[in-house]
Design an enzyme around this catalytic site. Structure first.
Site, short mmCIF file in Angstrom:
data_model
loop_
_atom_site.label_atom_id
_atom_site.label_comp_id
_atom_site.label_asym_id
_atom_site.label_seq_id
_atom_site.Cartn_x
_atom_site.Cartn_y
_atom_site.Cartn_z
N ARG A 195 0.85 -1.18 0.00
CA ARG A 195 0.00 0.00 0.00
C ARG A 195 0.88 1.23 0.00
O ARG A 195 1.89 1.31 0.71
CB ARG A 195 -0.94 0.02 1.22
CG ARG A 195 -2.10 -0.96 1.13
CD ARG A 195 -3.08 -0.55 0.03
NE ARG A 195 -4.27 -1.39 -0.01
CZ ARG A 195 -4.41 -2.46 -0.77
NH1 ARG A 195 -3.39 -2.87 -1.53
NH2 ARG A 195 -5.56 -3.14 -0.78
N GLU A 205 -4.50 6.91 -5.12
CA GLU A 205 -4.77 6.16 -6.35
C GLU A 205 -6.23 6.29 -6.77
O GLU A 205 -7.12 6.11 -5.92
CB GLU A 205 -4.43 4.68 -6.14
CG GLU A 205 -2.98 4.43 -5.85
CD GLU A 205 -2.67 2.96 -5.61
OE1 GLU A 205 -1.49 2.63 -5.41
OE2 GLU A 205 -3.60 2.13 -5.59
N HIS A 264 -0.81 -0.19 -9.78
CA HIS A 264 -1.49 -1.11 -8.86
C HIS A 264 -2.01 -2.32 -9.64
O HIS A 264 -3.16 -2.74 -9.50
CB HIS A 264 -2.64 -0.41 -8.13
CG HIS A 264 -2.97 -1.06 -6.82
ND1 HIS A 264 -3.34 -0.34 -5.71
CD2 HIS A 264 -2.99 -2.37 -6.44
CE1 HIS A 264 -3.58 -1.18 -4.70
NE2 HIS A 264 -3.37 -2.41 -5.12
#
Length: 335
Positions: A239, A268, A297
């Protein structure tokens, strides 16, 4: 019969849900939505279970779900759910920890190896006009695996898969995880650091695999990252907020870090003004070329992992609402 409400409809049909739920669970796929606010009140009121993929769930959102018993985060991370508010309402928080494990582990190792073997460095130099000389590059980024310590923060499922991969490549593998019982390192044939500081001081290539919690948010700032030996590489597929991205920029630009590989960033999708590290990366500034990799991601993704998200989420929700017993329950006090 319990009802499961999907907050998003991302599937072409309901074949998987029909197979897993059978006649024991009613499920609702919504029309296209931009958030929980778009879900019909009647569906929210009827829901015993709520499936969450991308959306965040705040305390005020839960007021629309008077009968809710379980929320399943269709993924590993659950930091987008208000667990305190859910606990106050007696709502279980579930996740899907066993999808994409091999994909994220492979991605983390790919980032580390691409940097440590200088693949992107040579890639950039050979695309110059004129191209660089047809020879190897002598650079601190490039180091033999078996003279390096591969440090891992967190030792869950994905980190374990990374540790085994790094070990197979010849790295000395050391991890820090204060929540695991003694002896985990013996089963894996790796080493354990007693503190985060002790891990960082000996780590040449660092890979982060901790969940985002109150404890791990901003865990690795400028002070901590500066403990890494000069020429270290940092990889994060966990993360974004666990690492201070501005500290990464400072240390990469100064040369203290030789390379950085990120699949996650603090916000994000990124919004302007983006962090300096990302701005310089997009601008192709010289200090980032061949030394910085950013992926969107995407470490979790393969078609097979995407299918697993769907089926394992349904299986997890069914177990919580129908039985025989709930699984993958996230306790509210685990932060």
């Amino acid at each position: 019969m319990p009802t499961v409400l999907y907050s998003e409809n991302v599937y072409p049909d309901d074949s998987v849900e029909r197979r897993i739920y059978g006649s024991d669970v009613r499920y609702i796929f919504p029309k296209p939505t931009n958030g929980l606010a778009d879900l019909p009140d009647a569906d929210c009121a009827a829901a015993d279970g709520l499936m969450i993929l991308r959306y965040k769930v705040f305390a005020k959102d839960l007021e629309r779900f008077p009968n809710l018993k379980a929320i399943c985060r269709m993924g590993v991370g659950y930091d987008n759910l208000d667990r305190v508010a859910a606990a106050e309402r007696g709502i279980m928080i579930l996740n899907v920890p066993d999808y994409g494990t091999t994909e994220v582990a492979d991605h983390a190792m790919s980032l580390a190896l691409a940097l440590r073997r200088g693949l992107l460095l040579h890639h950039e130099l050979q695309r110059n006009d004129p191209p660089a000389a047809w020879r190897y590059v002598d650079d601190p980024l490039i180091r033999r695996s078996n003279v390096q310590t591969f440090g891992i923060v967190g030792m869950g499922r994905i980190a374990t898969a990374v540790a085994l991969r790094a070990k197979a490549f010849g790295f000395r593998v050391v991890f820090f995880d204060p929540y695991l019982p003694n002896g985990v390192e013996l089963g894996l044939g790796i080493e354990r650091a007693p503190t985060l500081e002790a891990l960082l001081r000996q780590t040449d290539t660092l890979s982060v695999h901790a969940p985002l919690t109150r404890t791990t948010r901003n865990l690795l700032g400028l002070k901590e990252l500066s403990l890494l030996p000069k020429g270290a590489v940092v990889v994060n597929t966990a993360r974004g907020p666990i690492i201070d991205i501005d500290a990464l920029a400072t240390l990469l630009k100064s040369g203290h870090l030789a390379g950085v590989g990120l699949d996650v960033v603090p916000v994000e999708p990124p919004v302007e003004p983006v962090p300096e590290l990302m701005r310089a990366y997009r601008a192709r500034e010289p200090w980032t070329l061949g030394r910085l990799i950013i992926t969107p991601h995407s470490a979790f993704y393969t078609p097979q992992a995407w299918d697993d998200i769907r089926s394992k989420s349904a299986e997890t929700m069914r177990a919580a609402l129908v039985g025989p017993r709930p699984q993958n329950v996230i306790p509210p006090e685990s932060d």
